[in-house]
Design a protein around this motif. Structure first.
Motif, short mmCIF file in Angstrom:
data_model
loop_
_atom_site.label_atom_id
_atom_site.label_comp_id
_atom_site.label_asym_id
_atom_site.label_seq_id
_atom_site.Cartn_x
_atom_site.Cartn_y
_atom_site.Cartn_z
N LEU A 64 37.58 34.03 47.38
CA LEU A 64 37.55 34.64 48.72
C LEU A 64 36.12 34.91 49.17
O LEU A 64 35.82 34.86 50.36
N GLY A 65 35.22 35.22 48.24
CA GLY A 65 33.84 35.48 48.61
C GLY A 65 33.10 34.22 49.01
O GLY A 65 32.29 34.23 49.93
N ARG A 66 33.37 33.10 48.32
CA ARG A 66 32.72 31.83 48.61
C ARG A 66 33.47 31.03 49.66
O ARG A 66 32.98 30.01 50.14
N GLU A 67 34.71 31.46 49.95
CA GLU A 67 35.57 30.78 50.91
C GLU A 67 35.74 29.30 50.55
O GLU A 67 35.63 28.41 51.39
N ASP A 68 36.01 29.07 49.27
CA ASP A 68 36.20 27.69 48.81
C ASP A 68 36.91 27.73 47.46
O ASP A 68 36.99 28.77 46.81
N TRP A 69 37.40 26.57 47.04
CA TRP A 69 38.05 26.45 45.74
C TRP A 69 37.01 26.42 44.64
O TRP A 69 35.94 25.83 44.80
N ARG A 70 37.30 27.08 43.53
CA ARG A 70 36.40 27.13 42.39
C ARG A 70 37.20 27.00 41.09
O ARG A 70 38.40 27.27 41.05
N THR A 71 36.51 26.56 40.03
CA THR A 71 37.10 26.55 38.69
C THR A 71 36.28 27.49 37.81
O THR A 71 35.05 27.50 37.88
N PHE A 72 36.98 28.27 36.99
CA PHE A 72 36.33 29.28 36.15
C PHE A 72 36.73 29.07 34.69
O PHE A 72 37.92 28.94 34.38
N ARG A 73 35.75 29.04 33.79
CA ARG A 73 36.06 29.01 32.37
C ARG A 73 36.62 30.38 31.98
O ARG A 73 35.98 31.41 32.20
N VAL A 74 37.80 30.39 31.37
CA VAL A 74 38.47 31.65 31.09
C VAL A 74 37.71 32.47 30.06
O VAL A 74 37.72 33.70 30.10
N ASP A 75 37.01 31.81 29.12
CA ASP A 75 36.24 32.57 28.12
C ASP A 75 35.05 33.30 28.74
O ASP A 75 34.44 34.15 28.09
N ARG A 76 34.72 33.00 30.00
CA ARG A 76 33.63 33.69 30.69
C ARG A 76 34.13 34.73 31.68
O ARG A 76 33.35 35.36 32.38
N VAL A 77 35.46 34.90 31.76
CA VAL A 77 36.07 35.90 32.64
C VAL A 77 36.14 37.23 31.91
O VAL A 77 36.52 37.29 30.74
N ALA A 78 35.79 38.31 32.60
CA ALA A 78 35.82 39.64 31.99
C ALA A 78 36.61 40.61 32.87
O ALA A 78 36.49 40.60 34.09
N ASP A 79 37.43 41.42 32.23
CA ASP A 79 38.16 42.51 32.89
C ASP A 79 38.93 42.07 34.14
O ASP A 79 38.69 42.58 35.23
N PRO A 80 39.85 41.11 34.01
CA PRO A 80 40.65 40.73 35.18
C PRO A 80 41.51 41.89 35.65
O PRO A 80 42.19 42.54 34.84
N PHE A 81 41.47 42.15 36.95
CA PHE A 81 42.20 43.30 37.52
C PHE A 81 43.05 42.84 38.68
O PHE A 81 42.53 42.39 39.71
N PRO A 82 44.39 42.90 38.55
CA PRO A 82 45.25 42.53 39.68
C PRO A 82 45.17 43.57 40.78
O PRO A 82 45.30 44.77 40.53
N THR A 83 44.93 43.13 42.01
CA THR A 83 44.70 44.06 43.12
C THR A 83 45.99 44.60 43.72
O THR A 83 45.97 45.59 44.45
N GLY A 84 47.11 43.94 43.45
CA GLY A 84 48.37 44.34 44.07
C GLY A 84 48.63 43.61 45.38
O GLY A 84 49.74 43.68 45.91
N ALA A 85 47.62 42.93 45.90
CA ALA A 85 47.77 42.20 47.17
C ALA A 85 48.37 40.82 46.91
O ALA A 85 47.82 40.05 46.12
N ARG A 86 49.50 40.53 47.55
CA ARG A 86 50.13 39.22 47.40
C ARG A 86 49.53 38.22 48.37
O ARG A 86 48.91 38.61 49.37
#
Length: 327
Positions: A197-219
């Motif tokens: 949403l910040g870049r307004e584009d599709w991105r791919t993320f390596r999961v081992d580099r993801v930290a503290d995923p937090f679900p916002t509750g927004a569908r």
């Protein structure tokens, strides 16, 4: 419609409803009705049927109320006893956490669902066994936290926006808010395909580099993915980071021996009794590929490309000097 046909449709709908409820989120009755293409009254009736079968479905009232499956005092009737449930959860955690070849997204979704309904006493046993187990890894792939992976899988299935910290390849850290679309396993790494949403584009993320995923509750309603295929989008992203190489390597070992020690997309062909040859287009780092070849644990010869030949030669020279210094 005959009574038998009606019963089959009801059973199929109940299974689909149960599958949705086993995703760790709260489902508004209207959304369940839309997904299953039935009325809200039918949803209420189906929820009561699930409760009669022993599934602990909790309902909340109000304008934003809904349904969710909660952990009960005992395992719901999944045809699994306690030992089987613990064994499956530990196995899926180990496989997901180390990106074992053959563990696909469906297995991660299964882990997310299973852990959602495990009673606290069984969740404690799973965590205890996991923390006491030291896996034998081969040093060729980053490990992934099983909790992070299942949190991402739940957000993908529940269509819920996520916030998380992310560390790029150059070490730069950032905060991201995304609409998660799909998890993709390459056989040795996990990636999240998402709309940033910040870049307004599709991105791919390596999961081992993801930290503290937090679900916002927004569908969110999933956007149309360019090309319509998450694996292809990931492939394009990887090819952009690492130019493709036409790899040509011969091994002094049977094809079955070599194939068992390489990712599925690196499949050698038998060239004789006790020999085989690998020819494939690979989009990854030269360093990673050289290490994977060395870990096959047999004699091999790199015929191309030149950049891989040079890197393997340099690596061999360094290892030789190290052995000489150690002697």
């Amino acid at each position: 419609m005959t009574d038998t046909t009606s019963a089959r449709l009801t059973s199929a709908r109940l299974l689909k409803l149960l599958s949705l409820l086993q995703t760790p989120r709260e489902w508004p009755g209207s959304e369940l009705a839309e997904r299953l293409e039935v009325s809200s009254r039918t949803i209420r009736r189906d929820v009561e049927r699930l409760r009669d079968l022993g599934y602990p479905v909790e309902a909340t009232k109000g304008a934003v109320g809904g349904y969710r499956l909660v952990a009960g005092a005992a395992m719901p009737p999944l045809l699994l006893d306690d030992e089987e449930a613990v064994a499956i959860a530990v196995g899926l955690r180990a496989g997901a956490g180390h990106a074992i070849e053959g563990v696909e997204e469906a297995s991660v979704r299964a882990l997310a669902k299973l852990e959602q309904v495990l009673p606290s006493r069984l969740r404690h046993r799973v965590s205890t066994l996991q923390s006491a187990t030291l896996p034998l890894t081969r040093g060729d792939g980053a490990t992934v936290d099983a909790g992070t992976l299942t949190a991402l899988a739940a957000a993908v299935t529940g269509r819920e926006r996520l916030r998380f910290g992310y560390r790029a390849g150059d070490g730069a850290e950032s905060r991201r808010q995304v609409e998660p679309y799909r998890l993709v396993s390459t056989g040795y790494r996990w990636y999240l395909v998402a709309y940033d949403l910040g870049r307004e584009d599709w991105r791919t993320f390596r999961v081992d580099r993801v930290a503290d995923p937090f679900p916002t509750g927004a569908r969110f309603t999933p956007r149309e993915l360019p090309g319509g295929d998450a694996a292809e989008l990931l492939g394009q992203s990887l090819r952009g980071r690492h130019p493709s190489m036409d790899v040509d390597v011969t091994f002094a070992a049977p094809a079955s021996f070599v194939a068992a020690r390489l990712p599925p997309f690196l499949a050698p062909e038998a060239t004789g009794e006790g020999t085989c040859r690998l020819r494939a287009r690979v989009a990854d780092s030269v360093e990673w590929l050289a290490l994977r070849l060395a870990l096959v644990d047999c004699e091999f010869a790199v015929r191309g490309p030149d950049v891989l030949v040079g890197y393997v030669a340099g690596l061999g020279a360094r290892l030789g000097r190290a052995a000489g210094q150690g002697g």
